[in-house]
Design an enzyme around this catalytic site. Structure first.
Site, PDB file in Angstrom:
ATOM      1  N   LYS A 149     -70.252  60.346 -59.156  1.00  0.00           N
ATOM      2  CA  LYS A 149     -69.463  61.545 -58.842  1.00  0.00           C
ATOM      3  C   LYS A 149     -70.360  62.785 -58.853  1.00  0.00           C
ATOM      4  O   LYS A 149     -70.293  63.620 -57.948  1.00  0.00           O
ATOM      5  CB  LYS A 149     -68.317  61.702 -59.838  1.00  0.00           C
ATOM      6  CG  LYS A 149     -67.435  62.891 -59.468  1.00  0.00           C
ATOM      7  CD  LYS A 149     -66.184  62.988 -60.296  1.00  0.00           C
ATOM      8  CE  LYS A 149     -65.328  64.147 -59.767  1.00  0.00           C
ATOM      9  NZ  LYS A 149     -64.136  64.375 -60.589  1.00  0.00           N
TER      10      LYS A 149
ATOM     11  N   ASN B 279     -71.389  66.209 -56.291  1.00  0.00           N
ATOM     12  CA  ASN B 279     -71.121  67.554 -56.803  1.00  0.00           C
ATOM     13  C   ASN B 279     -72.383  68.402 -56.951  1.00  0.00           C
ATOM     14  O   ASN B 279     -72.354  69.606 -56.714  1.00  0.00           O
ATOM     15  CB  ASN B 279     -70.408  67.469 -58.154  1.00  0.00           C
ATOM     16  CG  ASN B 279     -68.927  67.158 -58.023  1.00  0.00           C
ATOM     17  OD1 ASN B 279     -68.331  67.361 -56.976  1.00  0.00           O
ATOM     18  ND2 ASN B 279     -68.335  66.657 -59.089  1.00  0.00           N
TER      19      ASN B 279
ATOM     20  N   SER C 186     -64.912  72.805 -55.278  1.00  0.00           N
ATOM     21  CA  SER C 186     -64.421  73.630 -56.385  1.00  0.00           C
ATOM     22  C   SER C 186     -65.275  74.873 -56.579  1.00  0.00           C
ATOM     23  O   SER C 186     -64.760  75.946 -56.923  1.00  0.00           O
ATOM     24  CB  SER C 186     -64.384  72.803 -57.674  1.00  0.00           C
ATOM     25  OG  SER C 186     -65.680  72.348 -58.024  1.00  0.00           O
TER      26      SER C 186
ATOM     27  N   ASN D  88     -65.998  67.912 -65.285  1.00  0.00           N
ATOM     28  CA  ASN D  88     -67.011  67.587 -64.282  1.00  0.00           C
ATOM     29  C   ASN D  88     -68.421  67.913 -64.781  1.00  0.00           C
ATOM     30  O   ASN D  88     -68.617  68.804 -65.595  1.00  0.00           O
ATOM     31  CB  ASN D  88     -66.752  68.362 -62.988  1.00  0.00           C
ATOM     32  CG  ASN D  88     -65.664  67.732 -62.150  1.00  0.00           C
ATOM     33  OD1 ASN D  88     -65.427  66.532 -62.209  1.00  0.00           O
ATOM     34  ND2 ASN D  88     -64.988  68.545 -61.356  1.00  0.00           N
TER      35      ASN D  88
ATOM     36  N   ILE E 271     -55.234  69.049 -62.883  1.00  0.00           N
ATOM     37  CA  ILE E 271     -55.497  67.665 -63.298  1.00  0.00           C
ATOM     38  C   ILE E 271     -54.820  67.361 -64.633  1.00  0.00           C
ATOM     39  O   ILE E 271     -54.168  66.318 -64.802  1.00  0.00           O
ATOM     40  CB  ILE E 271     -57.010  67.413 -63.388  1.00  0.00           C
ATOM     41  CG1 ILE E 271     -57.650  67.524 -62.001  1.00  0.00           C
ATOM     42  CG2 ILE E 271     -57.293  66.041 -63.997  1.00  0.00           C
ATOM     43  CD1 ILE E 271     -57.129  66.551 -60.976  1.00  0.00           C
TER      44      ILE E 271
ATOM     45  N   ALA F 179     -54.216  72.753 -69.472  1.00  0.00           N
ATOM     46  CA  ALA F 179     -53.425  71.966 -68.530  1.00  0.00           C
ATOM     47  C   ALA F 179     -53.231  72.695 -67.210  1.00  0.00           C
ATOM     48  O   ALA F 179     -52.182  73.265 -66.944  1.00  0.00           O
ATOM     49  CB  ALA F 179     -52.078  71.605 -69.140  1.00  0.00           C
TER      50      ALA F 179
ATOM     51  N   ASN G 178     -71.431  71.056 -53.821  1.00  0.00           N
ATOM     52  CA  ASN G 178     -70.839  72.260 -54.404  1.00  0.00           C
ATOM     53  C   ASN G 178     -71.728  73.486 -54.226  1.00  0.00           C
ATOM     54  O   ASN G 178     -71.281  74.502 -53.684  1.00  0.00           O
ATOM     55  CB  ASN G 178     -70.495  72.022 -55.875  1.00  0.00           C
ATOM     56  CG  ASN G 178     -69.085  71.510 -56.072  1.00  0.00           C
ATOM     57  OD1 ASN G 178     -68.153  72.282 -56.217  1.00  0.00           O
ATOM     58  ND2 ASN G 178     -68.932  70.202 -56.064  1.00  0.00           N
TER      59      ASN G 178
END
Length: 325
Positions: A205, A209, A274, A103, A11, A8, A213
């Protein structure tokens, strides 16, 4: 309904806080270190649009403390999953669903897909099938994450934008388990449609990425700089077109074209990807899930993908040099 958020961070914490505030689900958070200690002492705080909410989900350090769940939402970075799969076992009862909010190309990608590649292992994210053995793909529900959030201090999450978590069964069915989770997320204030073709959305998505990225990790450019630089944008576009050919060879349908996808990314502005954030902080980068797996799938379908292969070699070297593999 018992929902556990495993890993956790930003997100997962956002999802946990809103689910816990709604009150209809028993929400457990598995975290560690100062973040866990802060949540246990002061609750989980989420700052969004000038307001702060404070939630008090159950916060524990281990899966053994949490016990069997109805849903386990995995919000780890993809490279952490092989090592974490064994730790997750106490969470899994006979009917537990694993919600893959990770991801990149997921370990369950070829489950329920039919055709010549049915059941195939994606080695880049599931080496030797190690993840699939511990987290059977039959348990998986796909989840595409759209919100942006960051842990700004232990126990405190800043939610920047986005409120959608698209869900989908790998086989395309509208299962009762996916529908129940969708209803719980919607009640908590999220958009959570159940998609019959979750891989289509996954690739839209991943499309960005896989290119933005690694290029940003090589050039240290924020998204706005990368997209407005003609040379960097051309490299990204070439990679995305290669990715599109790979995906379409696997049956994916793109609802938008590459230039519209790039334009959408440009709207995000001066954002550090990220992978660039991980590089700057000395953390492992999601090279294999975001690009290595795409090149692996390119080999599978016979797509040359020369630009993607070149960038993959360079970003792997960059990660090794920085100790971020």
């Amino acid at each position: 309904m018992r929902i556990c958020i495993f890993g956790a961070g930003a997100i997962g914490g956002l999802m946990a806080a809103k689910l816990a505030l709604k009150g209809d689900a028993e929400v457990t958070v598995i975290a560690r270190g100062p973040h866990l200690a802060a949540m246990q002492a002061k609750g989980l705080r989420v700052q969004s649009e000038g307001q702060e909410i404070v939630a008090t989900p159950r916060c524990v350090a281990t899966a053994e403390e949490a016990g069997p769940q109805d849903y386990v939402v995995v919000t780890l970075k993809a490279h952490s999953l092989p090592g974490a799969a064994a730790q997750m076992q106490p969470l899994l009862g006979p009917e537990t669903a694993i919600v893959s909010a990770v991801n990149g190309v997921p370990w369950w990608y070829f489950h329920g897909i039919g055709g010549a590649h049915a059941g195939r292992i994606v080695e880049s994210v599931d080496p030797g099938g190690a993840v699939s053995k511990l987290l059977p793909p039959s348990r998986a529900i796909g989840c595409i994450v759209y919100p942006a959030a960051e842990v700004i201090e232990p126990g405190v999450i800043e939610h920047t934008y986005g409120d959608r978590f698209s869900l989908g069964e790998p086989d395309g069915s509208r299962s009762p388990r996916a529908q129940k989770l969708s209803e719980a997320l919607i009640a908590a204030g999220f958009k959570a449609p159940v998609r019959p073709r979750i891989r289509d959305e996954l690739w839209v998505k991943l499309w960005g990425n896989m290119a933005f990225n690694p290029i940003s990790a090589l050039t240290t450019a924020t998204l706005d700089v990368l997209i407005n630089d003609d040379e960097q944008r051309a490299v990204a576009r070439a990679m995305m077109l290669e990715g599109q050919r790979v995906a379409e060879a696997l049956g994916v349908r793109f609802a938008i074209d590459v230039d519209k996808r790039i334009a959408g990314a440009a709207e995000v502005g001066a954002h550090k990807t990220s992978m660039l954030q991980d590089l700057e902080r000395g953390r492992p980068m999601e090279v294999e899930a975001l690009l290595g797996a795409v090149v692996e799938l390119a080999d599978l379908v016979g797509e040359p993908a020369p630009t993607s292969r070149t960038v993959l070699a360079l970003v792997r070297a960059r990660a090794r040099a920085a100790g971020c593999l």
